[in-house]
Write an enzyme that holds these catalytic residues in place. Structure first.
Site, PDB file in Angstrom:
ATOM      1  CG  LEU A 133      -2.027  -1.096   1.359  1.00  0.00           C
ATOM      2  CD1 LEU A 133      -2.555  -1.074   2.728  1.00  0.00           C
ATOM      3  CD2 LEU A 133      -3.113  -0.945   0.499  1.00  0.00           C
ATOM      4  CB  SER A 141       2.851  -3.450  -8.412  1.00  0.00           C
ATOM      5  OG  SER A 141       3.468  -3.716  -7.509  1.00  0.00           O
TER       6      SER A 141
END
Lengths: 631, 306
Positions: free
Chosen positions: A467, A540
């Protein structure tokens, strides 16, 4: 030991002067016991009167015990009779024997002749300038004759004396002798050696060893010892190509800084302009210092100390060459290698290579061909066992000043040292230094593997996912510092930074995000191809994206690091104020808030930056990289 | 560059250059080298070569003399003179345990005495100072078993010599890689013969212990060998009176174990001439260990540090 007592007893001073000015010849004897090698050496020692009374008495006694022919003293026992070492397990090695005449001192490298002793013969030949190769007159040129000749030739010996022994057993036949000479010449055409001489001898009876033979009046050459005393071996000296490997820097006080070494090639004069390799710095020779007074000029083989006019940085391992020399230090070269250890040569394995006064890490990257030591036939190979000989391509990590061995033996030789056992496992003779000017490109395809070998690491992608605010960039940055400090070549790609440059044209639509990650993946792949340990810090969030990157590189090259810091902690940290904006609805599709984060199912490493401090986290990562054999 | 003509180096100059190269290589590659100094002629030549190697500086390593306390008095005086002259540190080591136990060549036999006071003492000294390379004066032509010895002779951490661990030596490339605790013995005189040594001493006017020259000295005969009575510790038999004879030594060691030869050679040329005319080897003598004073135990050879 005696030197014609009657001659010098009257005038010891003159005798001493003469002996103090005589020369030195080192030669190797090749042949098996059956060829009469030991008898020949015994005969030389005996007839040159190097045998002490006590030794001769012992040998005479032993000869009788063994019931030797006709009560003759078996001179081979002078050499062989003392070889109790066979029982000690030392067995086969190079024995050095010494004798001198009024004209020369001789050092014989006495080596066994069988095929499995190639390494010993190479060792003995390395310091010899002449080879005495024995042939049994009854059998003529044999496989082993070729082998001995080939090895001596490979080691750069320029003078061969082919001693056709046991002529007494072929009735001193000139025809037989000429037949062997013709046979040998036929074969020797394929060698580099140009000075090949033939002698018909009988070591047993002493014919043409020290004294001429009355049974072979058809032979008009001088006996072996006379030729050994007279042969001129200096022709190869090249006085213009200075090579002075700095061995030791002598700084006894603040006023003296001298460079000690033994001249490997060329002459050096006071006032000579020199260049230091590999630094390229220049100066001139101020003094050639010796304990016996300064010299004006020094020649190959002399151990001297040089001082220079300029204070430049020179250390052990550097080489002084003539200022205008064309030589360039190289990191790649071809060489003929003789392998000397039971553990075979491994391609790509790192050895220490000692050349002159320099030791550098290096490896054989390719075997061009292996040579059959008996037939000289060439064949392909990817490994080299004990006593094997092969032409190899070698790369070293730091530059060496090398010449072709045939041209300058002292600056064209090197040894391989195994890094674990410290043993000398091989020896090499340079064929060609691969300078910029004549690198053979098609032979030397530069591959990912070879770049990685040069960098001495396993290239890889270390992919930090997690995150926003999880600590990916902080951890990746700390890990890179650690790896870099450990000597690895690294590069850190940060998702945010890439957005400012490479991906400046992309926005945040699904399509653009997809393109963004594709580009990052491709760049990381190029980095891996270049041999780098590549760290990527990038949110990602989607498994498919990360799987796509993983598939871009080879198995084991992608290390997924899941920075699994709880959302609450990330949101609390909120370093860029993004979470607050997202909560207020000012940013749409924010990972973790308004867009999903698909956690990795089986990442190689998982860390939680809220549970451990940075130092411990890096420690865990290093351990994980070791586990995955990245470092 | 003007035309240069090469003059071949004489055999002594080639040997000299080779030895200097070896000595410098060790100084450059090893952390803590030492030169074993036995006071004899080989040591004299070795120290001379070391001085040449580092001129105008002083050799960057100390000398180590393993003292048995049974050396000739003239050797000790010579030793201190040389050390002062060359400016090298001289470390003397005595096996204190052996000395405290009163080990001597008369009561304990030459083999035991030599082992404790020389061989063990040397290992003690090497361990004590942590030397990783030790120069010795041994030569390949000394005896048949040495013909294959390396210039760099590898020793494991127990100072053991293992033939399988000895490394091939090609050209003048020596492999000095060792692990902590391991060491090498270095023999810079490997390729010299006894004759070379004497000729070099003559050529270079190298000082040697005066005992090599003939002089009248007090001697007794033991087992057919001439032994010089160097001090009052020598136990004479009741009826034994030392006789003055013109003698000299061809090798030097502990005086009770070193036999003299009758000679009138008082100059270096005399000595060399005598040596050239003599057909018996330097070490020729009883090789059978008899365990009593008067026999020369093979291990006591000067310079022959293995």
């Amino acid at each position: 030991m005696t030197h014609q007592p009657a001659l010098f007893a009257n005038d010891i001073d003159r005798h001493l002067r003469e002996h103090e000015s005589k020369g030195l010849l080192r030669f190797i004897t090749c042949g098996s016991v059956d060829d009469g090698k030991s008898t020949l050496i015994g005969r030389l020692l005996h007839d040159a009167r190097m045998i002490r009374e006590d030794q001769l008495a012992a040998v005479t006694r032993d000869s009788r015990l063994r019931g030797s022919v006709g009560g003759q003293v078996d001179l081979a026992l002078l050499v062989d009779g003392l070889q109790a070492e066979r029982e000690q397990g030392i067995t086969i090695d190079v024995a050095y024997r010494f004798f001198s005449t009024d004209k020369r001192k001789f050092i014989i490298a006495d080596t066994p002749g069988h095929e499995q002793y190639t390494r010993n013969m190479a060792t003995g030949a390395s310091t010899a300038s002449l080879a005495v190769i024995l042939i049994d007159a009854r059998y003529g040129v044999q496989l082993q004759t070729r082998r001995h000749s080939f090895i001596c030739d490979l080691l750069g010996i320029r003078h061969f004396m082919i001693a056709v022994n046991k002529m007494d057993l072929v009735d001193y036949s000139e025809a037989r002798f000429q037949e062997i000479v013709a046979d040998y010449r036929d074969f020797a055409d394929r060698l580099n050696v140009t000075d090949v001489r033939f002698l018909p001898i009988s070591a047993l009876n002493g014919d043409n060893v020290v004294n001429p033979s009355s049974d072979m009046r058809w032979f008009d050459g001088a006996p072996l010892l006379t030729q050994l005393e007279q042969i001129e071996t200096l022709s190869v000296q090249n006085l213009h190509e200075l090579r002075f490997p700095v061995q030791y820097v002598n700084r006894p006080n603040l006023h003296f800084r001298g460079y000690c070494g033994t001249l490997a090639a060329g002459a050096v004069e006071v006032g000579s302009e020199i260049r230091v390799e590999p630094s390229g710095k220049r100066s001139t020779v101020a003094r050639i210092v010796t304990n016996d007074g300064d010299l004006n000029v020094a020649y190959p083989g002399q151990s001297v100390t040089l001082t220079l006019h300029d204070e430049i940085d020179i250390s052990r391992g550097d080489t002084l060459v003539a200022a205008n020399s064309n030589i360039e230090p190289c990191t790649a070269f071809t060489a003929d290698v003789v392998w000397m250890h039971e553990t075979p040569l491994m391609l790509g394995h790192e050895y220490e290579i000692k050349a002159g006064t320099r030791i550098v890490p290096g490896r054989v990257v390719r075997i061009v061909y292996q040579v059959d030591v008996n037939t000289m036939a060439r064949s392909a190979a990817d490994t080299l066992g004990l006593n094997g000989i092969a032409r190899c391509q070698i790369e070293v990590t730091q530059p060496l000043v090398l010449d072709s061995y045939q041209r300058s033996p002292e600056t064209g030789n090197f040894i391989f040292i195994d890094k674990l056992s410290n043993l000398t496992v091989g020896a090499g003779m340079v064929v060609d230094a691969l300078n910029v000017g004549h690198i053979v490109w098609h032979d030397m395809a530069v591959t990912k593997r070879r770049r990685a070998e040069r960098n001495r690491q396993k290239p890889s992608i270390i992919w930090f996912t997690g995150l926003s605010g999880a600590g990916k960039s902080t951890v990746a940055d700390a890990l890179e510092r650690q790896l870099f400090g450990m000597g690895y070549n690294t590069y850190l790609l940060d998702g945010d930074n890439v957005r400012h440059g490479l991906c400046r044209d992309l926005g945040f639509s699904d399509e653009d995000r997809q393109e963004n990650i594709r580009r990052i993946g491709e760049v990381a792949k190029l980095m891996v191809d270049a041999g780098m340990v590549t760290l990527v810090s990038f949110i990602s969030p989607f498994r498919d994206d990360r799987r796509m990157i993983r598939n871009l590189v080879e198995d084991g090259e992608f290390i997924e690091v899941f920075v699994n810091t709880p959302l609450s902690v990330c949101e609390q940290r909120d370093p860029k104020g993004l979470y607050r904006q997202a909560r207020r609805g000012e940013i749409s599709q924010f990972t973790g808030i308004s867009s999903p984060y698909e956690a990795p199912e089986s990442p190689e490493v998982e860390i939680d930056t809220s549970a451990y401090d940075l130092e411990e986290t890096v420690g865990r990562l290093i351990a994980a990289l070791r586990r995955h054999r990245i470092i | 560059m003007r035309e240069l003509t090469i003059r071949a180096l004489t055999h002594l100059r080639q040997l000299e250059a080779e030895s200097i190269q070896i000595i410098r290589e060790v100084a450059a590659e090893f952390r803590n080298p030492v030169m074993l100094y036995s006071i004899g002629k080989y040591s004299s030549v070795m120290v001379h070569l070391a001085r040449k190697a580092f001129y105008p500086g002083t050799p960057p390593f100390p000398l180590l003399h393993v003292n048995t306390n049974w050396k000739f008095r003239e050797m000790m005086a010579f030793r201190d003179r040389v050390a002062a002259q060359v400016g090298m540190e001289l470390i003397e080591h005595v096996n204190e345990e052996g000395q405290a136990a009163g080990i001597n060549p008369f009561d304990h036999g030459s083999a035991k005495y030599t082992d404790i006071m020389k061989t063990q003492a040397l290992k003690q000294a090497l361990d004590k100072y942590g030397f990783d390379a030790a120069f010795g004066g041994a030569r390949r032509d000394e005896e048949a078993s040495r013909a294959k010895e390396r210039v760099y002779s590898f020793r494991d951490r127990h100072h053991h010599w293992d033939p399988r661990q000895q490394r091939p030596e090609l050209w003048s490339l020596y492999n000095g890689k060792i692990n902590p605790g391991e060491s090498i013995r270095v023999f810079p005189l490997s390729n010299w013969t006894e004759l070379d040594i004497w000729q070099y001493i003559h050529l270079e006017s190298i000082a040697i212990v005066p005992l090599y020259y003939a002089a009248p000295r007090p001697t007794v005969v033991r087992d057919g060998r001439l032994i010089v009575v160097d001090d009052a510790r020598f136990p004479l038999a009741d009826d034994e009176v030392p006789q003055e004879r013109w003698v000299r030594f061809r090798t030097l060691g502990c005086y009770p174990l070193t036999s003299a030869t009758e000679s009138r050679a008082t100059t270096l040329p005399d000595i060399i001439e005598e040596m050239l005319l003599t057909r018996t080897g330097e070490r020729f003598g009883p090789v059978v260990e008899q365990g009593r004073v008067g026999t020369v135990e093979p291990q006591t050879r000067e310079g022959a540090v293995r």
